[in-house]
Design a protein around this motif. Structure first.
Motif, PDB file in Angstrom:
ATOM      1  N   LYS A 750      92.346  53.698 -75.273  1.00 23.05           N
ATOM      2  CA  LYS A 750      91.067  51.672 -75.224  1.00 23.05           C
ATOM      3  C   LYS A 750      90.012  51.733 -76.464  1.00 23.05           C
ATOM      4  O   LYS A 750      89.877  51.609 -77.383  1.00 23.05           O
ATOM      5  CB  LYS A 750      90.470  52.182 -73.854  1.00 23.05           C
ATOM      6  N   GLN A 754      90.377  49.687 -79.568  1.00 27.55           N
ATOM      7  CA  GLN A 754      89.209  48.811 -79.843  1.00 27.55           C
ATOM      8  C   GLN A 754      88.951  49.110 -81.501  1.00 27.55           C
ATOM      9  O   GLN A 754      89.099  47.782 -81.991  1.00 27.55           O
ATOM     10  CB  GLN A 754      87.471  49.423 -79.297  1.00 27.55           C
ATOM     11  N   HIS A 777      83.023  42.627 -81.797  1.00 25.79           N
ATOM     12  CA  HIS A 777      83.565  44.208 -81.800  1.00 25.79           C
ATOM     13  C   HIS A 777      82.462  45.086 -81.447  1.00 25.79           C
ATOM     14  O   HIS A 777      82.334  46.399 -82.519  1.00 25.79           O
ATOM     15  CB  HIS A 777      84.212  44.337 -83.157  1.00 25.79           C
ATOM     16  N   ASP A 779      81.203  46.803 -79.107  1.00 28.18           N
ATOM     17  CA  ASP A 779      81.685  48.304 -78.420  1.00 28.18           C
ATOM     18  C   ASP A 779      82.483  49.319 -79.885  1.00 28.18           C
ATOM     19  O   ASP A 779      82.371  50.660 -79.536  1.00 28.18           O
ATOM     20  CB  ASP A 779      83.456  48.408 -77.545  1.00 28.18           C
ATOM     21  N   ALA A 780      83.449  49.081 -80.828  1.00 35.48           N
ATOM     22  CA  ALA A 780      84.080  49.663 -82.072  1.00 35.48           C
ATOM     23  C   ALA A 780      82.930  50.084 -82.784  1.00 35.48           C
ATOM     24  O   ALA A 780      82.989  50.854 -83.531  1.00 35.48           O
ATOM     25  CB  ALA A 780      84.999  48.574 -82.463  1.00 35.48           C
TER      26      ALA A 780
END
Length: 940
Positions: A750, A754, A777, A779-780
């Motif tokens: 995951k 990402q 984005h 979380d990335a």
């Protein structure tokens, strides 16, 4: 008359009460001078094609009433924050930017003020007029005499930056705590600067005398201009004090009594200008140093790998002349300087374990020992202002941190839509309120320019535009500083110890010169630190300032730091004078000639209607043959700078032809990257991945396409300004390693997806929509911020070992992401990705992947060169990073809640006075910036 009306855009009755209180405490505000049409300006060949911006705003003074209103209701003095919004809005507005929309994000920087835009006209004396425009409040200063022009410049500087100038002249003299309070940050800053530029009063005067003796008629004229400028500051200083509309910080720091007006704003002197110039030089105009720290990492490498192999490993991390580095002069021209000698002589490495830093601070008393605070008696209604400087007025590491943040993008007219050069450029001097820079236009005999000047030394425009040309600079930081190992001795001939205060010079045993400064402070409204004091002490030798002591081959030595521009910070005044003189600068070559007179280590850029140009300035030393300037050198005659004269700290310098330079190259970019082939970068890590690549890739693509416009070049700058360097230029290699086998772990898979999605979308740190305060984005971005330090350690530490890994980290920080504390304003500093291990990671991973690497590291580190082991190490660190919650990655501070990603990155104008400003979106761009395109010239 002072230009401000005192009106605040708040209609609440409470605001009126605050203003009334301020009036009672600090006196009435003056009325604005009667508006009148501005005098006719000189011919402006830019024809509304020139723009600039300098957040938060031009006005940097605030009365006590205005400070009270800002603290109580968030209101701001007129023109103190009106450039912050447009600067911030470019983040969301750049994708659709066109030339006709540039004025939404930049101010028109045309000469003069149209009659319908005149806000005020002031005549501080008969031979000068100061006209301010309605939109920005920038002073347009026109003198009928040269003395009047400079007097007006000083007067306007007092109107806009009186407190800031006063603050920084005390920084320059090592007297910040005595002036602004004993907060820990103030102590740290004061100590940091004094250790680099300790001067006695006679040293300041000596710089003036040196200019008079060596710079001819231009030098004499420059000092006359400076004196007229000082006279203008003092004229405003006296009027503001007598009229009781001086900056409110003088009340808050106890300099003036708000009720009785008893107190003083000390008159400015010409030597104060030298002190202020030394601050500018220490912040932005020097390069090199760090040789002792380099020696420690070399010793650690040799201890780990042996003498020969250790030297190879260290040299590969040093990246002196990396063949993959982005260059400003990219046409293949070579400018050899400060390179690695084939067989170094005179190197003086410390004996292992013998190095000790020189003590700086002595005799601490009171809060200097304890850090205690105490209450200050004050009118009850002022209690909200208590302690606004408890954290210090400036970051304690303002001078100790490396600085390199400005950028420049220029395209030759051969590749533009109009056939004329286009430039987007400016310096990044940090985010302060008020700014260190201020805007002005100067028109008078021999002077015609508009742009930015450092507050307090604004007798000339230092970065800006003339009638038919514009110029700017970036910090270049080439190596003009050396460390010498000076043999210690005793006057009676007995065996010396490391503590000896005598040293050997040309066969004699001489006493070190001791320079001291004793500072004391008491609690004030602004700083509630309890009473305290201490003494700073620096030893000075003919080879520079003592920084460390050690033994070399068993003999005690003092390591001294000697900077070429030490005791010469003011010499550059003539170069700036030339840049402002339309009779001198007429084309690219005359611009380069002017820049040659500036001894600060800067990259200078130029554009007019026909040409672009570049010149790298600085006192480039002619060193003794075969010495290695990256490491300490023996303090002996054979290894001195050529023609070294310690009485005035001069030497032989490389001729102008040997400085990196160019005229009308297809394009130029600079983001503090390397200047040219053969020109050794000062410091570590200037290799295959550098922040400059973000500009170089984009501008090269524009030039290849052709038809470049001002808007297109601005878009390239703005897109780079919101791009994560790691995500654009290193993440592709990281993903190649991770995808070299199937990623079966669900959590890791995951995270990889990402990161891939973010990288494909451009690896940007931008809001989902303007004002959302949420990144696309997100979380990335969080994973990358958490992963980078973990992956660097997983990749390098197992092979380097803890000691060498830590020693190399002392030479070059691992990461410099937006939320990290770095740059001239500490955290929330905007500028990012200048210093880090991105090049090391890139080169190592490509080597492990079997790809071609020019100038590779000496060994393979990730997984000891095994791709599978490397992948395992990266996957393990990635899983650790992905599991870190936002509250841990962004732990929060006094301005942001833990876990607030946008806020952690956000830019905050660090208050140097009593007025504060709102946070703005992170962007990695200059503080002051110009967008210019001249289509006409004086020769047409």
């Amino acid at each position: 008359m002072r230009r401000r009306t005192g009106k605040l855009t708040c209609t609440a009755i409470a605001t009126t009460a605050v203003l009334a209180l301020g009036a009672a405490l600090a006196g009435p505000l003056p009325q604005r001078a009667q508006a009148a049409p501005a005098a006719a300006a000189v011919t402006d060949y830019c024809q509304s094609q020139c723009s600039d911006i300098l957040p938060p705003g031009q006005n940097g003074n605030a009365t006590l009433a205005e400070i009270l209103a800002n603290r109580a209701f968030g209101t701001h003095p007129e023109h103190s924050t009106d450039q912050l919004g447009p600067y911030n809005n470019l983040v969301s507005g750049y994708p659709t930017l066109t030339d006709d929309k540039l004025t939404d994000f930049f101010n028109d920087s045309s000469f003069g003020v149209p009659a319908d835009q005149v806000a005020s006209v002031t005549k501080p004396r008969a031979d000068v007029t100061i006209t301010r425009d309605k939109k920005t409040g920038v002073p347009h200063i026109e003198g009928t005499t040269r003395e009047g022009t400079e007097f007006g410049a000083g007067y306007a500087a007092g109107q806009d930056r009186l407190w800031l100038m006063d603050l920084f002249r005390h920084v320059g003299r090592g007297e910040l705590t005595s002036f602004a309070g004993g907060a820990e940050a103030n102590q740290g800053l004061e100590q940091s600067f004094f250790s680099q530029a300790p001067y006695k009063e006679e040293d300041y005067q000596a710089q003036i005398d040196y200019i008079l003796a060596t710079q001819g008629e231009r030098g004499r004229q420059a000092l006359a201009d400076a004196q007229s400028y000082v006279d203008g500051i003092n004229a405003y200083r006296k009027q503001a004090k007598d009229g009781r509309y001086f900056p409110g910080e003088y009340v808050l720091t106890g300099k003036i009594d708000a009720i009785t007006n008893v107190g003083e704003i000390e008159p400015f002197k010409l030597t104060d200008m030298i002190a202020l110039a030394s601050v500018v030089g220490a912040l932005f105009g020097n390069g090199g140093g760090g040789e002792v720290e380099s020696a420690l990492s070399l010793l650690a490498a040799q201890q780990k790998y042996g003498i020969a192999e250790g030297a190879k490993v260290w040299e590969s991390f040093r990246e002196r002349d990396d063949p993959e580095a982005a260059l400003t002069v990219h046409d293949g021209t070579s400018f050899p300087y400060a390179g690695k000698p084939a067989n170094a002589k005179g190197t003086a490495l410390p004996d292992p374990g013998s190095l000790t830093p020189e003590q700086l601070v002595y005799d601490k008393t009171g809060s200097a020992k304890t850090g205690a605070t105490q209450q200050v008696k004050a009118p009850k209604k002022l209690e909200a202002l208590r302690g606004i400087y408890d954290d210090g007025v400036l970051p304690r590491d303002l001078f100790s941190r490396k600085h390199g943040m400005s950028n420049a993008l220029l395209v030759s007219g051969k590749y533009t839509a109009s056939g004329h050069p286009v430039a987007v450029f400016g310096p990044q001097t940090g985010y302060f309120a008020p700014q260190l820079l201020m805007l002005q236009e100067l028109q008078g005999p021999g002077i015609s320019a508009r742009g930015a000047s450092f507050a307090g030394v604004g007798m000339y425009v230092q970065l800006g535009r003339g009638q038919d040309y514009a110029w700017s600079a970036t910090t270049s930081a080439q190596d003009v500083t050396d460390t010498f190992a000076v043999e210690l001795c005793t006057p009676d001939g007995s065996a010396p110890t490391k503590d000896s205060t005598y040293y050997r010079y040309h066969g004699s045993c001489l006493p070190m010169e001791k320079i001291e400064r004793r500072n004391a402070w008491k609690p004030t409204l602004a700083d509630s630190t309890a009473e305290g004091s201490y003494r700073m002490q620096v030893y000075r030798t003919k080879y520079g300032l003592v920084t460390h002591r050690a033994t070399v081959d068993g003999k005690p030595v003092a390591y001294t730091l000697l900077r070429a521009s030490y005791r010469h910070e003011a010499d550059s005044i003539v170069g700036f004078q030339m840049l402002n003189d339309p009779g001198y600068v007429k084309d690219a070559k005359s611009f380069q000639s002017a820049a040659q007179h500036i001894n600060y280590t800067f990259n200078w850029f130029y554009a007019d209607s026909r040409q672009t140009a570049y010149y790298n300035s600085g006192l480039n030393l002619v060193r003794a043959a075969d010495v290695d300037p990256s490491l300490p050198i023996k303090g002996e005659v054979a290894y001195e700078w050529r023609d070294f004269d310690p009485t005035v700290n001069t030497a032989a310098y490389a001729p102008a032809a040997q400085h990196p330079q160019s005229v009308d190259q297809d394009y130029y970019v600079s983001w503090n990257n390397r200047q040219a082939k053969g020109y050794t970068a000062a410091g570590f890590g200037n290799g295959s991945v550098h922040r400059g690549n973000l500009l170089d890739d984009r501008v090269r693509a524009l030039v290849k396409k052709g038809g470049v416009t001002r808007a297109a070049l601005t878009r390239a700058m703005a897109e780079a300004a919101v791009t994560d360097l790691r995500g654009e230029d290193v993440l592709p290699e990281l993903l190649k390693v991770l995808r070299s086998a199937p990623v079966t772990d669900p959590q890791a898979a995951k995270a990889v997806q990402q990161l891939e999605s973010w990288q494909t979308a451009g690896a940007q740190r931008r809001e989902t929509s303007a004002g959302s305060h949420t990144y696309g984005h997100a979380d990335a971005v969080r994973i990358m911020d958490a992963w980078w330090p973990l992956l660097v350690e997983a990749e390098f530490k197992p092979q380097l070992g803890a000691d060498l890994y830590d020693a190399l980290r002392a030479n070059l920080t691992v990461d410099e992401a937006p939320s990290a504390g770095h740059g001239p304003t500490g955290s929330h500093a905007g500028s990012s990705f200048q210093y880090g291990w991105w090049s090391y990671v890139d080169k190592d991973l490509r080597a492990v992947l079997g790809e071609d690497v020019q100038g590779p590291l000496a060994r393979k580190y990730c997984g000891a060169g095994d791709l599978s082991a490397c992948r395992d190490a990266l996957l393990t660190s990635l899983k650790q990073a992905a599991a870190k919650p936002a509250t841990e990655v962004y732990p929060g501070d006094a301005n942001c809640s833990a876990g607030d990603q946008w806020c952690a990155d956000s830019i905050i104008q660090r208050p140097l006075g009593g007025v504060t400003h709102d946070k703005v979106h992170w962007q990695n761009r200059p503080t002051y910036q110009q967008v210019v395109e001249f289509r006409y010239s004086r020769s047409q």
